[in-house]
Scaffold this active site. Structure first.
Site, PDB file in Angstrom:
ATOM      1  CB  SER A 285      33.345  41.086  27.326  1.00 39.49           C
ATOM      2  OG  SER A 285      32.737  41.587  26.146  1.00 39.49           O
TER       3      SER A 285
ATOM      4  CE1 TYR B 262      28.750  42.096  29.918  1.00 37.66           C
ATOM      5  CE2 TYR B 262      29.778  42.973  27.935  1.00 37.66           C
ATOM      6  CZ  TYR B 262      29.449  41.894  28.745  1.00 37.66           C
ATOM      7  OH  TYR B 262      29.832  40.621  28.378  1.00 37.66           O
TER       8      TYR B 262
END
Ligand SMILES: NC(=O)c1ccc[n+]([C@@H]2O[C@H](COP(=O)([O-])OP(=O)(O)OC[C@H]3O[C@@H](n4cnc5c(N)ncnc54)[C@H](O)[C@@H]3O)[C@@H](O)[C@H]2O)c1
Length: 258
Positions: free
Chosen positions: A142, A154
């Site tokens: 990501s 995350y």
């Protein structure tokens, strides 16, 4: 002939019931691969990955929780029992967790890590024995793994995945197995459907192409990395983010001076 065709190749895609994984499974099957689409549900939910590919390949479904080592072992055993080898693995399954730095618990970090990082490790460990020279692994990172980003669990997981990917590229390269990472920006999927309008607007403002991305735009890069066209590419990290991660924060300066 070197091409994007994947005929005769078997590819496992995790988290393939929706979003990017569904689009990847569909495109890879259309490119001729036998795709083993996997996700948490017992049966493939009716959705974008469903249906017979229009050309060449095959789309099968097996349930798989990527954080469960026994489930990976069972999948590997099933593939072996079919007499197939594995030519590709897309570690796409991922979860997000939006607590911020001063609120996040160690449990939050662990929960996300178990899926986003350990899940990818377990997949590589379970399937590497079924891979030969020419196999290709794609890990889905990501832009959160390239910069600071507000959801701390995350973000930390995607940075950790980069380390895992680079070790895997180094360790598996001598066997002819390639390992690369893609870093999507804001892609329209169920994961981002619930994002606050402010998050969407701020992200688009930081994105030189001035828009969010589609699942098809991610799937195309995955196809390239699984195909022989990328046969000398390993240990690479490719942002698929409309340029969001490329300017290091300078876009707002550039915009202010227009
Ligand atoms: N959408 C984005 O903007 C974006 C941006 C950057 C990175 N990513 C990454 O791309 C990947 C796909 O994201 P998406 O947006 O398609 O997400 P999504 O939430 O739409 O789909 C994720 C899929 O993974 C599955 N999944 C979750 N936990 C699992 C587990 N333990 N085992 C197996 N499957 C599991 C879910 O059931 C779901 O089908 C993720 O790794 C995500 O972190 C997404």
């Amino acid at each position: 002939m070197v091409s994007l065709q994947l005929n005769g190749r078997t590819v496992v895609v995790t988290g393939a019931a929706q979003g990017q994984g569904a689009a990847e499974a569909r495109l890879l099957a259309e490119a001729g691969a036998r795709v083993i689409a996997t996700d948490l549900a017992t049966a493939m939910p009716a959705g974008p990955a469903g249906g017979t590919p229009s050309s060449g390949g095959e789309l099968l479904y097996r349930p798989l929780d990527v954080s469960n080592a026994s489930a990976w072992a069972a999948l590997a055993e099933w593939i072996r029992s079919q007499g197939w080898q594995v030519d590709g693995l897309v570690n796409n399954a991922g979860i997000t967790q939006r607590s911020r730095l001063l609120e996040a618990s160690a449990g939050d970090l662990q929960k996300v890590y178990d899926v986003n990082v350990a899940g990818s490790l377990l997949g590589i460990q379970a399937l590497a024995a079924l891979m030969g020279s020419g196999a290709s692994i794609v890990n889905v990172g990501s832009v959160a793994g390239l910069t600071a980003h507000y959801p701390v669990a995350y973000t930390a997981s995607k940075w950790a995945l980069r380390g895992l990917s680079q070790v895997a590229a180094m360790e598996l390269g001598p066997r002819g197995i390639r390992v690369n990472t893609i870093h999507p920006g804001f892609i329209e999927t169920p994961m981002t459907a619930g994002a606050k309008p402010g998050f969407r607007q701020a992200t688009v403002a930081e994105t030189p192409l001035g828009r969010t991305g589609s699942v098809e735009e991610v799937a195309g890069v995955v196809l390239f990395l699984l195909s022989p066209l990328s046969s000398f590419v390993t240990g690479a990290e490719i942002p698929v983010d409309g340029g969001q991660s490329a300017h290091g924060g300078a876009k707002s300066i550039s915009d202010a001076l227009r």
